[in-house]
Design an enzyme around this catalytic site. Structure first.
Site, PDB file in Angstrom:
ATOM      1  N   SER A 456      46.755  30.006-101.571  1.00 25.87           N
ATOM      2  CA  SER A 456      46.393  31.950-100.527  1.00 25.87           C
ATOM      3  C   SER A 456      46.883  32.232-100.728  1.00 25.87           C
ATOM      4  CB  SER A 456      46.391  30.383 -99.394  1.00 25.87           C
ATOM      5  OG  SER A 456      45.357  29.708 -98.860  1.00 25.87           O
ATOM      6  N   CYS A 679      45.518  25.442 -92.356  1.00 28.41           N
ATOM      7  CA  CYS A 679      46.233  25.918 -93.342  1.00 28.41           C
ATOM      8  C   CYS A 679      46.944  25.079 -92.894  1.00 28.41           C
ATOM      9  CB  CYS A 679      45.800  27.314 -93.737  1.00 28.41           C
ATOM     10  SG  CYS A 679      46.424  27.716 -95.336  1.00 28.41           S
ATOM     11  N   ASP A 725      41.860  24.630 -95.192  1.00 26.46           N
ATOM     12  CA  ASP A 725      42.227  24.929 -96.434  1.00 26.46           C
ATOM     13  C   ASP A 725      43.514  23.800 -96.048  1.00 26.46           C
ATOM     14  OD1 ASP A 725      42.408  26.112 -98.658  1.00 26.46           O
ATOM     15  OD2 ASP A 725      43.288  28.467 -97.897  1.00 26.46           O
ATOM     16  N   TRP A 727      45.261  20.629 -98.290  1.00 24.21           N
ATOM     17  CA  TRP A 727      45.859  20.110 -99.681  1.00 24.21           C
ATOM     18  C   TRP A 727      47.102  18.857 -99.184  1.00 24.21           C
ATOM     19  CZ3 TRP A 727      48.060  24.598 -98.387  1.00 24.21           C
ATOM     20  CH2 TRP A 727      49.003  25.631 -97.365  1.00 24.21           C
TER      21      TRP A 727
END
Length: 728
Positions: A456, A679, A725, A727
């Site tokens: 990012s 995020c 966002d 992961w």
């Protein structure tokens, strides 16, 4: 009276109008005759490049495989299925990017043929970019196939989905495709396969495919054994090839010839590093890098919230290890040409001609954990009966494979060394590594392409128009030990590549890592950071090959909307860019209207978490400066999990701070029409934050988290006011 010039202009206008009106008659003789073309709906082919049915018939292919892929993984599994169909049954397949085909004639698939759908789920339960139209055509009841109806009666199909269980919409796209096809009367062969990237996509695929192929053989009336092992590629060593035309790690033809052009995923830009510094305090047992990359005059642009793709090379120790294990060390610089024996099924995955060492260093992912399936193939080339038995056991015994390879994080070169009884702790040389006679075409076929690592972007183009900032924690951990292979340090490829560049850019030495077993002996991996032909180093400046990937992770355009950002650890990266974006807007507003111009702006709240305030508090000195420029509109809340504890002694995390601020948070969302951004880690943090938000909103609505709270969060997502966002 009109002047003569006016009359001339008027007359000329009349003449031109007449010519336009009667152009067909006037120029009929000179116009070439054209043959009318029909759409794929009425045309069985006729050279239409978007007609997959015609291509199937022309190539005598009984299988067509469509893949929805964002990063290339689904495409790789589609190709694997095509190869297995050929090896098992002798059946040829057409592997298709759905973006390149029309689907009106999907109902014309011959009765003795089958359609495979290999579909990844992307983002918030969305189809990949190349599968959007396909998914719309399947789900839209008003979409007509060639029969004039939205039906696919009797169509035989197979579905394998790629997803990640840490995300909310796990494998949603493959499930939707399956449901849509069933609704239209299509008949699925075998079970729907679902791969979980959070655990092991490979194991899920292996467990699914055997049962699927068994049912496939029964339904399609084919027998296993009609195919055979045939190579995908031919590798030829080339003599006297012009050296300037050999790819030595260049990622595109433009990079090889150093010609100008657009910089994207197919032609990354070598961005000079202007700043590279450590963000964690001295004495920390981890590293976190802040890097600033100069994009001036590159043509590259970005927006806050976008991602930057970094193209790493493999660690040199792994390159040397595999060169030795394949018996190629002495001819590593030999030029090779690689040709595909079936370009429709297997394209050469990187530019050629090249060299053995270049393929291993720059083009294929030799740093990944070795897959179980490839070990069975390689066992045929074992140097000893013991090595062959070892690989066969790993291939067939899932539990043993997990204990030794998966938990031990063994890469292919390391597995070959362990199988041959070599010491994987020593630096690999031809003298201490047994050579295996594995054909190089099998290596090219079996190991996936080395992919970019995405980060990012942690800056705003409003403040840094020609600079992209990266915030990257370095991946380094110890594997689970086994009697055959002890505990070892494991290093992530992309982040350690950046760490190498940081050391080099600052003229620093890479430090040793102390362990109980090997104090001061383990050194972090080294990389060929100067790049092909020294392209990534200019005097003392190092460069990083990058491209930008667009994102929808954006601030609301109206600054009056409240913003709530949750980003512990490096999850704070895009929010640094968000805050910079607002600072730039505030500067312009104050310049025009004074500080009172910010009076009606919504609040900007950032929830950040780390271990301690002194060790890993990212950008600690910057936040107070941003707060000053935003004149009270910015609030930072920090959870230090190893410094401040709850009364019962448990750790405090970002979700706990959200709950403490529940009245403010609920008011910003429900009354202020605020936006929520998350995020970071998808496995636990993101879920915990969402559960807390459900609880907050449910309470504010006078109901429960499970009903009213969940409904509010669902509504926020539908209105694009809840964005993630994350992961795993």
């Amino acid at each position: 009276m009109a002047s003569s010039s006016d009359i001339i202009v008027l007359a000329l206008g009349v003449i031109l109008a007449a010519v336009y009106l009667f152009r067909d008659q006037l120029f009929a003789a000179s116009k070439p005759k054209t043959v009318p073309t029909s759409s794929s709906k009425a045309n069985a082919g006729g050279g239409n490049p978007r007609d997959f049915i015609a291509k199937m018939k022309e190539g005598k292919k009984r299988i067509v495989i469509f893949y929805g892929s964002q990063t290339g993984t689904a495409e790789e599994y589609a190709i694997r299925l095509a190869k297995e169909a050929k090896q098992k049954f002798g059946l040829a397949s057409l592997v298709c990017d759905p973006e390149e085909y029309d689907f009106e004639n999907l109902d014309q698939v011959p009765e003795d043929c089958c359609v495979f759908f290999v579909m990844a789920t992307y983002g918030e339960g969305e189809p990949t970019d190349n599968a959007v139209t396909l998914c719309q055509n399947l789900s839209d009841d008003s979409f007509e196939f060639s029969s004039g109806e939205h039906k696919l009666e009797g169509l035989k199909y197979v579905v394998f989905g790629l997803g990640n269980k840490t995300y909310e919409h796990y494998n949603l796209i493959s499930r939707n495709v399956d449901a849509d096809l069933t609704k239209m009367g299509a008949v699925r062969i075998g079970q729907r396969g679902e791969g979980d990237d959070d655990k092991s996509m490979e194991e899920d695929y292996l467990e699914w495919k055997d049962g699927m192929w068994e049912e496939f053989a029964r339904v399609m009336g084919v027998e296993e054994g009609q195919g055979g092992d045939s190579p995908d590629f031919v590798v030829t060593e080339v003599e006297d090839h012009p050296s300037e035309k050999v790819y030595l790690g260049e990622l595109s033809a433009r990079a090889l010839t150093r010609s100008k052009g657009i910089h994207d995923a197919k032609n990354p830009y070598p961005a000079p590093i202007t700043v590279a510094r450590e963000l964690f305090s001295e004495g920390a047992d981890r590293n976190c890098i802040h890097a600033e990359l100069n994009t001036e005059n590159s043509g590259i642009t970005y927006q806050h919230g976008d991602h930057v793709g970094v193209w790493p090379s493999n660690a040199e120790v792994e390159v040397e290890r595999l060169l030795c294990a394949l018996g190629l060390h002495d001819k590593k610089d030999t030029v090779i040409q690689i040709e595909s024996l079936d370009p429709a099924l297997a394209k050469v995955p990187f530019p050629v001609p090249t060299t053995y060492v270049t393929v291993l260093r720059h083009y294929i992912d030799i740093g990944a954990v070795a897959g179980r399936q490839i070990l069975g193939v390689l066992s045929k080339f074992a140097p000893t009966p013991e090595a062959e038995a070892f690989l066969k056991n790993l291939n067939t015994n899932k539990e043993e494979y997990n204990h030794i390879v998966h938990n031990g994080c063994l890469k292919l070169g390391e597995v070959l060394q362990v199988a041959a009884g070599n010491d994987i702790h020593a630096f690999p040389t031809p003298e201490n590594t047994t050579a295996w006679k594995i054909p190089f075409d099998i290596i090219v076929s079996s190991i996936t392409r080395l992919q970019p690592r995405y980060y990012s972007i942690s800056s705003s183009p409003k403040l840094h128009p020609h600079s992209i900032h990266i915030t990257c924690v370095v991946l380094k951990y110890q594997s689970v030990g086994h009697e055959r292979v002890g505990t070892r340090w494991v290093f992530g490829t992309g982040s350690n590549f950046l760490l190498n560049l940081k050391y080099a850019a600052n003229g620093e030495e890479s430090p040793f890592i102390d362990t109980k077993e090997e104090p001061g002996r383990v050194v972090a991996p080294q990389y060929a950071i100067e790049g092909p032909r020294g392209a990534y180093k200019q005097e003392t400046v190092y460069k990083v090959p990058i491209h930008v990937r667009r994102s929808t992770f954006r601030l609301p355009t109206n600054p009056k909307s409240p913003v709530i950002m949750i980003g512990p650890g490096t999850g704070v990266a895009p929010f640094r860019g968000f805050v910079q974006e607002r600072v730039a807007m505030a500067r312009r507003t104050i310049e025009k209207n004074g500080p009172e111009g910010l009076a009606d702006w919504g609040s900007i709240r950032l929830y950040f978490g780390c271990r301690t305030s002194t060790q890993d508090f990212l950008y600690k000195d910057e936040w107070p400066e941003y707060a000053k420029e935003l004149h009270g509109k910015f609030t930072l809340r920090c959870a230090f999990s190893r410094e401040v504890y709850k009364p019962d002694g448990s750790k405090i995390y970002v979700q706990d701070l959200l709950w403490e601020d529940r009245e403010t948070v609920a008011d910003a969302i429900l009354n202020g029409k605020g936006y929520v951004y998350i995020c970071g880690d998808a496995r636990s943090m993101s879920k915990a934050v969402e559960e807390t938000l459900c609880k907050i909103l449910g309470e504010a609505k006078g109901g429960s988290a499970e009903v009213e709270g969940a409904a509010e969060v669902k509504l926020l997502k539908e209105r694009s006011r809840f964005l993630t966002d994350v992961w795993s």
